[in-house]
Structure formats: structure tokens, C-alpha cells
Design an enzyme around this catalytic site. Structure first.
Site, short mmCIF file in Angstrom:
data_model
loop_
_atom_site.label_atom_id
_atom_site.label_comp_id
_atom_site.label_asym_id
_atom_site.label_seq_id
_atom_site.Cartn_x
_atom_site.Cartn_y
_atom_site.Cartn_z
N LYS A 178 -82.30 -32.27 34.22
CA LYS A 178 -82.68 -32.60 33.06
C LYS A 178 -81.27 -32.53 32.29
O LYS A 178 -81.51 -31.37 31.58
CB LYS A 178 -83.87 -32.61 32.30
CG LYS A 178 -84.44 -33.55 31.35
CD LYS A 178 -83.78 -34.00 30.32
CE LYS A 178 -83.88 -32.81 29.18
NZ LYS A 178 -82.64 -33.16 28.08
N SER A 231 -81.36 -23.46 23.04
CA SER A 231 -81.68 -22.68 22.02
C SER A 231 -82.75 -21.77 22.06
O SER A 231 -83.53 -22.05 23.19
CB SER A 231 -81.74 -23.53 20.77
OG SER A 231 -82.74 -24.44 21.14
N CYS A 286 -72.03 -20.21 24.29
CA CYS A 286 -73.14 -19.09 24.11
C CYS A 286 -72.41 -17.56 24.11
O CYS A 286 -72.94 -16.80 23.67
CB CYS A 286 -74.01 -19.30 25.27
SG CYS A 286 -73.32 -18.86 26.62
N GLU A 386 -77.50 -18.15 14.22
CA GLU A 386 -76.56 -18.57 15.26
C GLU A 386 -75.92 -19.91 14.67
O GLU A 386 -76.65 -20.61 14.39
CB GLU A 386 -77.29 -18.88 16.46
CG GLU A 386 -76.26 -19.56 17.68
CD GLU A 386 -76.76 -19.75 19.00
OE1 GLU A 386 -77.93 -20.49 19.00
OE2 GLU A 386 -76.11 -19.62 19.89
#
Ligand code: NAD
Length: 501
Positions: A178, A231, A286, A386
Site C-alpha cells: 500500500k 509518521s 527520516c 518533527e
């Protein structure tokens, strides 16, 4: 604005395109121009069930396909990807926005996992013990799980899925991927490449969608594991829901990576690397460096060196040999520039201001130039959150101990780096810091495919990191077989617990 050439994309089920039937769609944009380039079907629960059913139907034959035949297909996939990596990089740039050289780098890092997975016959070898008890032998094997789900983020449309699917497929599983709805085309391109490589229909499925598709994968009894990257709030939800439904789950979350620069470091090297790691891929990695921790009295000099380099970067359309591309969506650009506004309001010094930069692009892309903030405090939102954009925050501390305390107090623990010429300090840092991936004079310490990738604390939920031997372990289950042949002394009935002799 919608391009006149905007396509309607499909899912990929049972080895061929499958049109969306839910009536729900989302728009895919080119972040450098702001144009809508495609309409993406978002799966209904029934469509997700059909995709999983196709993957389930393909599993028994794929599991029973010999390791050498499976590996031959992996090798063919590798050859095709080598030959056509440039096409994939262009697709990534068109939907994500990162510059072409960066997109090519992403493909290369994914390819390394394919190469690792080509060694699956060796990786799957079990162990054997002869005569564990008199006339009794024991051996262990690892077997595939079945249908495995992969849910990926927007920032690495090819590499992150490739952290998982080469290993999962080589080990004999069938995969339902996905992808992020913002960058769906890379997954479809990879599906076609698998077909060309000779992968049987149904072994690799692409299911587009949002929470509806994700929830189906998390709750379906036919999906045996979930590999998620995204996330932290969604990673936590995926971990809790998937494990509550009996699956093994590895859910990699967000990050806030610190680069500690000690006073003895080579400041030109540190400045180069801070710029590379802070602004590469517009900070949408990331493993990007978000907070630079300047120790002692080097901060003024270091900030000046970083600023000089950041001002020289060219931001624009990733197809124009720029250094840095746009952010992925308008909402992302507005959110990140909002953080810069907040930082300024809260007292940070804006040394380089990306909000006023100029850009080499046509149309109305989602650009923000490299931004350098100094005198950032640990209570400011630019530090606590973040940001996931081209914003580098400098935090000043007095000592090594204060720097380590800062890193360890952060809820995230994905990556960190120390810049120093003192081997003892570096050794102490790698021992004391509570983070999964550490760089010593290396700003983005992404492990090679034969090691495993993963963070600590709120950067990973679950026990297992991606790829490497941990990946092989995740996508297989152990079985131990105890065997006795040729025992002439039939011992007769004995209800006692079996003991060794
Ligand atoms: P995201 O969490 O918004 O989306 C990730 C995936 O989850 C997508 O496929 C999305 O469709 C799906 N999703 C989103 N909201 C959902 C919901 N409410 N319920 C179920 N599914 C949902 O993440 P993103 O914005 O695509 O990616 C950026 C994030 O990913 C950053 O936080 C970044 O740090 C993180 N990331 C982490 C790593 C790592 O290795 N730790 C690697 C890459 C990215």
C-alpha cells in the site's frame, strides 16, 4: 491546475492492472509545477479484500517454488532494474520532487536490498544436530509467513518498499504493498518490472488507498505481518491495531536527528555535511539532520560556514540539475514555513531565510529555500516537533555531556551523528547515546542492506528492524524437527516426559 495529460491510475492485482471501483479518488501532483498529473483510486474494503485474496491464492505455489527458481527471478529483477533505474528515478522526481540525482541514489539503495535478497538460499539455511539423543537428530528450518502487508510513506517511493519486498518475496511470501497516495507510480512501475522478471501473478500486489485500505490490511486474518514506515502517530496506531489482530508488526516512525559537533572537529567537513544532511531531499528524509548541536565556542564560526554554503544552493525543479527540489505538497510547504515563522516569533535567529528565496522552476511549485535557524531553544516548536523540511536548527551547548543529554531526552531515536577528531569521545558517544543508527563523521548513517535499519524509542514500534538478517527473521517463522529412524529397540508405552539419553 490539472494537466491535460493527467492519467487515471489503477491498482495492480493478480499480475495485471485493476481499475478502481470505489468511486473514491485522490489527486497526484507534480510538486515542482503544482500541476495535477494523475487521479488515484482509493480502495474500498471490498477492493482491499480482493487484493489480499489474490495474494493469498498465489501463496501456496510461490512458497513451493524452489529457492533456486525464486532466486533466478530476483536476479532477473536486479538486471532489469539496473538497466532501467533512470526511468524509475524520473517517476520519483515527478511525484515527490526530489532532484534526479537524489532519486537515482534512492533507487540504488533499494537495489542493494535486492542484491542482499539474491543471497536468500544462504540466508535461509537452518541448522542440524546429529545424535542429539541416541539415534535422534534435530534440524531447524525457517518458512514464509503467507501474505505480508507493506505500508509506505511518501518520502521514499521506491527505496522504502524495497527495504521489505525483495526479502519477503525471496523468502517465499506474497506481498500486498500500500504505497503513499502522494507518490503512487513508482510502485506500479516496480510491479510491471516484476512481471517482466517472471514473477508469478499475485505474488506482488499494489493496493492504493488511505485509512480504509490500511485498516483492512491491519485486521484481515489473511494478512500475516505488517511492515509500516511513516509518521509516529500512525506507526503507533498500526502497531497497536496489527498486533491486536495477531500479526507481527514492524512500524517505523518519525525522527528528529541530531548532529553533535565537538570543538575539535574539522569545521569545514562538519559544515559541508550539515548542509548535505539538513537540506538533501529538502529535509524530507527520516535520517535528515534537523538539529545541529554546537558544543563549546565553535558555534559562531560553524554557523557562518553553514550559512555561506546554504546560500549557495540552487533550489528548483528537480529535473534542472538543482541542488534541492520542492516540498511534496502545498500543505507540507505551508506547514514547514509556519514552523519558521513560529521559530522567529519564539526568539530563534533566522540566519538564512528560505521563505524569501528564489526558485528555478515554472508554474507554482511548493518551494521553500534552505533555512538556517540559530539560538534555537529546546522549548521552541522548531525543536520539539518533527518538521520534515529544509530547516536546520542550531542549538548551542557547553559540553559533551549536555549534548548527549539533549539527544537522549528526545522522544525520537532514529539516527544521530557526532563530528570529532577524538576517537575516545566518539567511542563514548556510540556507547551512551540512545539512538538506533549512529554516524561518526558520517551525517546520514543509513546502514547497508546486509545490516538492519531501524531506530529506537518513538522511531520504531516492534522488535525487528528492516532488511539484513532481522528482515529475513521477520518474514519467516522457525520450525524445529526432531527425528528418529532406525531404532530397533522399540521402547513400548511410556507416559513420562521425553528425556535425552
Ligand atoms: P504518514 O504517516 O502520513 O503516512 C504513511 C502511510 O500511512 C501512507 O501510506 C499513508 O497512506 C498511511 N496513513 C496516513 N494516515 C493514516 C491513518 N490515519 N491511518 C492509516 N494509515 C494512514 O507519513 P508520510 O507523511 O507519508 O511520511 C513521512 C513520515 O514518515 C515522517 O514522519 C518520516 O520521519 C517518516 N519516515 C520514517 C522512516 C523511518 O525509517 N523511521 C523512513 C521514512 C519516513
Amino acid at each position: 491546475m490539472t494537466s491535460t495529460l493527467a492519467k487515471t491510475l489503477t491498482h495492480w492485482v493478480a499480475g495485471r492492472p485493476a481499475e478502481g471501483t470505489s468511486g473514491r479518488t485522490s489527486e497526484v501532483t507534480d510538486p515542482a509545477t503544482g500541476e495535477v498529473t494523475a487521479h488515484l483510486p482509493l480502495a474500498s474494503d471490498a477492493e482491499a479484500a480482493a487484493a489480499v485474496a489474490a495474494a493469498k491464492a498465489a501463496f501456496p505455489a510461490w512458497r513451493d517454488t524452489s529457492l533456486s527458481r525464486r532466486t533466478q527471478i530476483l536476479f532477473r529483477f536486479r538486471e532489469l532494474l539496473n538497466a532501467r533505474a533512470g526511468e524509475l528515478a524520473e517517476l520519483i522526481t515527478a511525484e515527490h520532487g526530489k532532484v534526479l540525482s537524489d532519486a537515482a541514489g534512492e533507487v540504488a539503495r533499494g537495489q542493494e536490498v535486492v542484491e542482499f535478497a539474491c543471497g536468500m538460499p544462504h540466508l535461509l539455511k537452518g541448522s542440524a544436530t546429529e545424535n542429539a539423543s541416541t539415534g535422534v537428530d534435530v534440524h531447524s528450518v525457517r518458512q514464509p509467513l503467507g501474505v505480508v502487508g507493506i505500508i509506505s510513506p511518501f518520502n521514499f517511493p521506491a527505496m522504502v518498499p524495497m527495504w521489505f519486498f525483495p526479502v519477503a518475496i525471496a523468502a517465499g511470501n506474497t506481498v500486498v504493498l500500500k504505497p503513499s497516495e502522494k507518490v503512487p507510480s513508482a510502485a506500479l512501475w516496480l510491479a510491471e518490472l516484476w512481471r517482466e522478471a517472471g514473477l508469478p501473478d499475485g505474488v506482488f500486489t499494489v493496493l492504493h488507498g488511505d485509512k480504509v485500505a490500511v485498516d483492512h490490511l491491519l485486521t484481515s486474518p489473511d494478512v500475516k505481518s505488517i511492515s509500516f514506515v511513516g509518521s509516529t502517530p500512525v506507526a503507533r496506531y498500526v502497531y497497536e491495531t496489527g498486533t491486536a489482530h495477531g500479526k507481527r508488526v514492524q512500524a517505523l516512525g518519525g525522527a528528529k536527528n541530531h548532529m553533535v559537533v565537538l570543538p575539535d572537529a574539522d569545521l569545514d567537513l562538519a559544515a559541508d555535511q550539515a548542509v548535505n544532511a539538513g537540506f538533501g531531499s529538502a529535509g524530507e528524509r527520516c535520517m535528515a539532520i534537523s538539529a545541529l548541536v554546537a558544543v563549546g565556542d565553535i558555534a559562531d564560526t560553524l554557523v557562518e560556514k553553514i550559512a555561506e554554503r546554504a546560500r549557495a544552493l540552487r533550489t528548483g525543479d528537480g529535473r534542472r540539475s538543482c541542488d534541492m527540489g520542492p516540498l511534496v505538497t502545498k500543505a507540507a510547504r505551508d506547514r514547514v514555513s509556519g514552523y519558521v515563522d513560529a521559530g522567529e516569533r519564539e526568539g530563534a535567529t533566522v540566519v538564512v531565510d528560505g521563505r524569501t528565496a528564489s526558485f528555478d522552476a515554472d508554474g507554482s511549485g511548493f518551494f521553500l529555500g534552505p533555512t538556517l535557524l540559530d539560538h534555537v531553544g529546546t522549548g521552541m516548536s522548531v525543536y520539539t516537533d518533527e518538521i520534515f523540511g529544509p530547516v536546520l536548527s542550531v542549538v548551542r551547548v557547553d559540553s559533551y555531556e549536555a549534548a548527549v543529554d539533549l539527544v537522549n531526552a528526545n522522544p525520537y531515536g532514529n539516527g544521530t551523528a557526532i563530528f570529532t577528531n577524538d576517537g575516545g569521545a566518539a567511542r563514548r558517544f556510540q556507547n551512551e547515546v540512545e539512538v538506533g543508527m549512529i554516524g561518526v563523521n558520517v551525517p546520514v548513517p543509513v546502514p547497508m542492506a546486509y545490516y538492519s535499519f531501524g531506530g529506537w524509542k518513538s522511531s520504531l514500534f516492534g522488535d525487528t528492524h528492516a532488511h539484513g538478517t532481522e528482515g529475513v527473521h521477520f518474514f519467516t517463522r522457525g520450525k524445529v524437527v526432531t527425528t528418529r529412524w532406525l531404532d530397533p529397540s522399540h521402547a513400548g508405552v511410556d507416559l513420562g516426559f521425553p528425556t535425552n539419553g
